[in-house]
Scaffold this active site. Structure first.
Site, PDB file in Angstrom:
ATOM      1  NE  ARG A  36      -0.106   1.572   3.578  1.00  0.00           N
ATOM      2  CZ  ARG A  36       0.979   2.335   3.728  1.00  0.00           C
ATOM      3  NH1 ARG A  36       2.163   1.786   3.907  1.00  0.00           N
ATOM      4  NH2 ARG A  36       0.877   3.645   3.703  1.00  0.00           N
ATOM      5  N   GLY A  37       0.244   2.380  -0.177  1.00  0.00           N
ATOM      6  CA  GLY A  37       1.026   3.605  -0.336  1.00  0.00           C
ATOM      7  C   GLY A  37       1.097   3.929  -1.813  1.00  0.00           C
ATOM      8  CB  ALA A  38       0.335   7.006  -3.701  1.00  0.00           C
ATOM      9  CG  ASP A  44      -2.978   8.205  -1.158  1.00  0.00           C
ATOM     10  OD1 ASP A  44      -3.004   8.821  -0.072  1.00  0.00           O
ATOM     11  OD2 ASP A  44      -2.602   7.027  -1.255  1.00  0.00           O
ATOM     12  CG  ASN A  80      -2.318  11.820   2.811  1.00  0.00           C
ATOM     13  OD1 ASN A  80      -1.691  11.032   2.128  1.00  0.00           O
ATOM     14  ND2 ASN A  80      -2.123  11.964   4.115  1.00  0.00           N
ATOM     15  NE  ARG A 121      -6.146   1.012  -1.852  1.00  0.00           N
ATOM     16  CZ  ARG A 121      -5.417   1.568  -0.886  1.00  0.00           C
ATOM     17  NH1 ARG A 121      -4.116   1.331  -0.810  1.00  0.00           N
ATOM     18  NH2 ARG A 121      -5.977   2.380  -0.006  1.00  0.00           N
TER      19      ARG A 121
HETATM   20  C1  LIG Z   1       3.465   8.033   0.103  1.00  0.00           C
HETATM   21  S1  LIG Z   1       1.854   7.613  -0.257  1.00  0.00           S
HETATM   22  C2  LIG Z   1       1.281   7.221   1.309  1.00  0.00           C
HETATM   23  C3  LIG Z   1      -0.185   7.412   1.425  1.00  0.00           C
HETATM   24  O1  LIG Z   1      -0.888   6.216   1.082  1.00  0.00           O
HETATM   25  C4  LIG Z   1      -1.668   5.867   2.195  1.00  0.00           C
HETATM   26  O2  LIG Z   1      -2.865   5.281   1.853  1.00  0.00           O
HETATM   27  P1  LIG Z   1      -3.041   3.673   1.953  1.00  0.00           P
HETATM   28  O3  LIG Z   1      -2.337   3.217   3.203  1.00  0.00           O
HETATM   29  O4  LIG Z   1      -4.543   3.497   1.987  1.00  0.00           O
HETATM   30  O5  LIG Z   1      -2.421   3.123   0.690  1.00  0.00           O
HETATM   31  C5  LIG Z   1      -1.889   7.172   2.915  1.00  0.00           C
HETATM   32  O6  LIG Z   1      -2.838   7.984   2.290  1.00  0.00           O
HETATM   33  C6  LIG Z   1      -0.520   7.745   2.837  1.00  0.00           C
HETATM   34  O7  LIG Z   1      -0.371   9.092   3.100  1.00  0.00           O
END
Ligand SMILES: CSC[C@H]1O[C@H](OP(=O)(O)O)[C@H](O)[C@@H]1O
Length: 365
Positions: free
Chosen positions: A53-55, A242, A252, A90
């Site tokens: 996860r993480g953009a 994101d 975000n 996603r």
């Molecule tokens: C550096 S992008 C990180 C960003 O992604 C996270 O979302 P998720 O855990 O649902 O993928 C979150 O918004 C973070 O700030």
């Protein structure tokens, strides 16, 4: 980053170059486990279930997913089916679409016999670029922290939301990169880590990262941040993104907007850290136009954690039968963002600010 003295990236090709390993983030912080992705479906499931996860990281994983798909079906139809499958995992992080468009564009112009190797090579290039971009974000953001440190006694107190550390990228992270670079350079920092309900990426992942790197930090309930800012206990906020629009609206993790409101009310500088791949140059109005992922209600109704005897358990924390809403992101309007920290430097959260750093993207007047 290093875990127990060994350097890791969050995603890396196996020696045979025909599959990839990822860190299973659903098992952190209580178990550090690698997971092998050997097919398009493996990659899609890993993104959808937040094994990764993480953009930036889901963008790179999608690029490798496309490469794995080319082994299965390198035809034009195979490219389209893979892009459709991966894009559907996603909807919010623009990095996923960006990485697919970049890699697929290359593949469509290549002979079918060359597509698998080309796709793996392009995924590796995107991963390497992500590492370089995040390291550079760290350098630029660390200057902000050093400037704050020079004007005060004691550590720079940084609030961050969710996890925008190296686990959200290939390495270094975005919001946490300045903290790592500053910490390693001897700038005293103390990070206030929003737990980040409902999936607790802050309490589970950011805290795991900061513990592993030896960065002083305090985990707080999401609702405590405004109180700390009111009492002068936060010097600066740095969050990830994101998707950020061409006008500087920052999408975000849910709850970011509330922190930005509290920061504005208390005159606490509020920065978003993000690479080029997170900017959506086609959008101006993020609140209106960025698609917000609605995730499973079970993320709100249940919690999974470690039991006293070291096992894992899931418990229900919401009254049975109550309806649940679970939007996974929100949008902070540019007017609440002090600045955007990118791999090319820091700019104001505006079309002109971003165009200054990325002149090749300046819209024709
Ligand atoms: C550096 S992008 C990180 C960003 O992604 C996270 O979302 P998720 O855990 O649902 O993928 C979150 O918004 C973070 O700030």
């Amino acid at each position: 980053m290093k875990i127990d003295g060994r350097h890791y990236r969050t995603i890396f090709p196996e020696a045979d170059g025909r599959s990839v390993q990822v860190i299973d983030q659903t098992r952190l912080p209580f178990a550090f486990e690698l997971k092998r992705l050997a097919s398009l479906d493996d990659a899609a499931v890993a993104i959808r279930t937040m094994v990764v996860r993480g953009a930036p990281l889901i963008g790179v994983t999608a690029a490798y997913g496309l490469a794995l798909a080319m082994r299965e079906d390198p035809s034009d139809g195979g490219i389209e089916r893979a892009c459709t499958t991966l894009a559907a995992t996603r909807p919010t992080a623009i990095n996923l679409r960006w990485a697919l468009d970049r890699a697929a564009g290359l593949l469509r112009r290549a002979p079918e016999t060359e597509r698998e190797a080309l796709a793996f090579a392009e995924a590796a290039r995107i991963a390497d670029e992500d590492v370089a971009s995040c390291r550079s974000i760290g350098e630029h953001g660390a200057k902000i922290l050093a400037e704050i440190a020079a004007k005060k006694s004691g550590p720079v107190k940084v609030l961050t939301h969710c996890n925008a550390g190296w686990l959200a990228t290939v390495d270094w992270g975005t919001a946490l990169a300045p903290i790592y670079v500053a910490h390693d350079a001897g700038v005293p920092v103390h990070v206030y880590v929003d737990e980040t309900r409902p999936r607790n990426q802050g309490a589970a992942l950011t805290a795991f990262e900061l513990n592993a790197h030896g960065v002083p930090h305090t985990v707080i309930a999401d609702n405590a941040g405004g109180h700390l800012m009111q009492h002068g206990d936060i010097d600066v906020c740095i969050v990830g993104s994101d998707r950020t629009t061409a006008s500087g609206d920052v999408c975000n993790k849910i709850g970011t907007y509330l922190k930005a409101l509290a920061a504005s009310d208390n005159r606490v500088p509020f920065y978003a850290a993000l690479p080029f791949s997170t900017i959506d140059w086609t959008l101006e109005d993020g609140v209106r136009d960025i698609p917000i992922e609605e995730r499973d209600a079970r993320e709100v109704t249940h919690l999974t954690g470690r039991t006293e005897d070291g096992g894992f358990a899931t418990v229900q924390v919401v009254s049975p039968g109550s309806p649940v809403a679970n939007p996974a992101f929100d949008v902070t309007p540019a007017r609440l963002v002090t600045g955007i920290i990118t791999e090319r430097g820091v700019c104001e959260a505006s079309a002109d600010g971003l165009a200054t750093l990325y002149p090749e993207r300046r819209r024709a007047a």
